[in-house]
Write a protein that holds these residues in place. Structure first.
Motif, short mmCIF file in Angstrom:
data_model
loop_
_atom_site.label_atom_id
_atom_site.label_comp_id
_atom_site.label_asym_id
_atom_site.label_seq_id
_atom_site.Cartn_x
_atom_site.Cartn_y
_atom_site.Cartn_z
N UNK A 191 -17.21 14.38 2.91
CA UNK A 191 -18.44 13.78 3.44
C UNK A 191 -18.34 13.55 4.95
N UNK A 192 -17.12 13.32 5.43
CA UNK A 192 -16.90 13.11 6.86
C UNK A 192 -15.80 14.06 7.33
N UNK A 193 -16.07 14.79 8.40
CA UNK A 193 -15.10 15.73 8.96
C UNK A 193 -14.75 15.30 10.38
N UNK A 194 -13.46 15.31 10.68
CA UNK A 194 -12.98 14.89 12.00
C UNK A 194 -12.11 15.99 12.60
N UNK A 195 -12.43 16.39 13.82
CA UNK A 195 -11.57 17.31 14.55
C UNK A 195 -10.72 16.51 15.52
N UNK A 196 -9.41 16.47 15.27
CA UNK A 196 -8.50 15.74 16.16
C UNK A 196 -7.56 16.70 16.87
N UNK A 197 -8.03 17.94 17.07
CA UNK A 197 -7.27 18.94 17.82
C UNK A 197 -7.96 19.16 19.16
N UNK A 198 -7.37 20.01 19.99
CA UNK A 198 -7.98 20.33 21.29
C UNK A 198 -8.86 21.56 21.22
N UNK A 199 -9.06 22.11 20.03
CA UNK A 199 -9.90 23.30 19.88
C UNK A 199 -11.34 22.96 20.27
N UNK A 200 -11.90 23.74 21.18
CA UNK A 200 -13.24 23.48 21.68
C UNK A 200 -13.24 22.89 23.07
N UNK A 201 -12.04 22.55 23.57
CA UNK A 201 -11.94 21.97 24.90
C UNK A 201 -12.29 23.02 25.95
N UNK A 202 -13.36 22.77 26.68
CA UNK A 202 -13.84 23.69 27.71
C UNK A 202 -14.01 25.12 27.19
N UNK A 203 -14.41 25.24 25.94
CA UNK A 203 -14.60 26.57 25.36
C UNK A 203 -15.67 26.49 24.28
N UNK A 204 -16.02 27.65 23.74
CA UNK A 204 -17.00 27.70 22.66
C UNK A 204 -16.31 27.92 21.32
N UNK A 205 -15.02 27.62 21.27
CA UNK A 205 -14.27 27.79 20.03
C UNK A 205 -14.64 26.71 19.03
N UNK A 206 -14.41 27.01 17.77
CA UNK A 206 -14.65 26.03 16.71
C UNK A 206 -13.46 26.08 15.76
N UNK A 207 -13.05 24.93 15.26
CA UNK A 207 -11.81 24.83 14.51
C UNK A 207 -11.92 25.33 13.07
N UNK A 208 -13.16 25.40 12.54
CA UNK A 208 -13.35 25.86 11.16
C UNK A 208 -14.55 26.79 11.08
#
Length: 239
Positions: A191-208
């Motif tokens: 129900x709740x998703x948390x991204x605690x990585x640096x993926x997406x930092x100054x980029x258009x990347x997405x972790x999933x």
């Protein structure tokens, strides 16, 4: 005007180019008439010990700590705050002149973010991606807010298991490897998703895979540059 009496503060991390702290603190120093400057220094893990020694010797009044140094920095401090002990990570260091004292303000920041968004985490299925210093602050905040069960997804199981061990007396943490079937199923059902990585930092990347964001009650991203990461935009597009 900078003089021999001007106090020095800074932020250390790697990478460091994204840091907004120098801009924010410089504005605050100016607004409140504080004779100080705030700089950013790129510090790799391999030279962290020497960097901390140098900051101490040079009399830097205090410094912020960002990825990926929040856990390792604890090895080189004299005093650790109670919140930092709970978290197992430090993001702020004060130089008293005799001791370097470590604090963690990330925990209160996470609590504030969830409260401001009106998201209640109690008894919710929560998946957090990442297991570094920022992730530890998130777990400590969630524990403070009342959660006792959490699924952690990480690139390496070892790092995730280290986090689980640190919080074993407080939170029941299950760890899955990023990209595994178990991780995908848990992410889809949470129900709740948390991204605690640096993926997406100054980029258009997405972790999933964005398709896994369907039906989420809340999505939280520790990355603050850009202000609305692709993860957040994709989540908003799915309601």
């Amino acid at each position: 005007m900078v003089s021999a009496k001007t106090s020095l503060f800074c932020i250390i991390g790697d990478p460091i180019e994204h840091a907004l702290s120098p801009i924010v603190h410089t504005e605050l120093f100016k607004r409140y008439g504080i004779d100080a400057v705030y700089l950013a220094f790129r510090v790799k893990k391999t030279i962290l010990k020497d960097a901390v020694k140098a900051l101490r010797i040079l009399g830097v009044k205090g410094f912020s700590v960002t990825m990926p140094l929040k856990v390792d920095i604890m090895n080189y401090l004299d005093v650790i705050s109670e919140t930092s002990v709970l978290t197992g990570a430090v993001n702020t260091v004060k130089n008293t002149g005799k001791e370097l004292v470590g604090y963690n303000t990330d925990v209160n920041g996470v609590i504030y973010a969830f409260s401001r968004a009106g998201i209640k985490v109690n008894e919710k299925r929560i998946v957090m991606i990442g297991a570094g210093g920022a992730a530890r602050a998130v777990v400590a905040a969630l524990y403070t807010l009342g959660i006792r069960d959490l699924i952690v997804v990480n690139r390496t199981l070892e790092r995730g298991l280290e986090l689980a061990k640190h919080f074993k007396d407080k939170v029941n943490v299950k760890v899955f490897k990023l990209g595994s079937r178990e991780a995908k199923d848990a992410t889809l059902r949470c129900e709740i998703l948390i991204n605690a990585t640096s993926v997406g930092l100054r980029s258009n990347e997405i972790v999933i895979d964005p398709s896994l964001l369907e039906g989420k009650e809340g999505v939280f991203d520790v990355v603050h540059v850009p202000p609305r990461t692709r993860l957040i935009r994709e989540a908003e597009a799915r309601g």
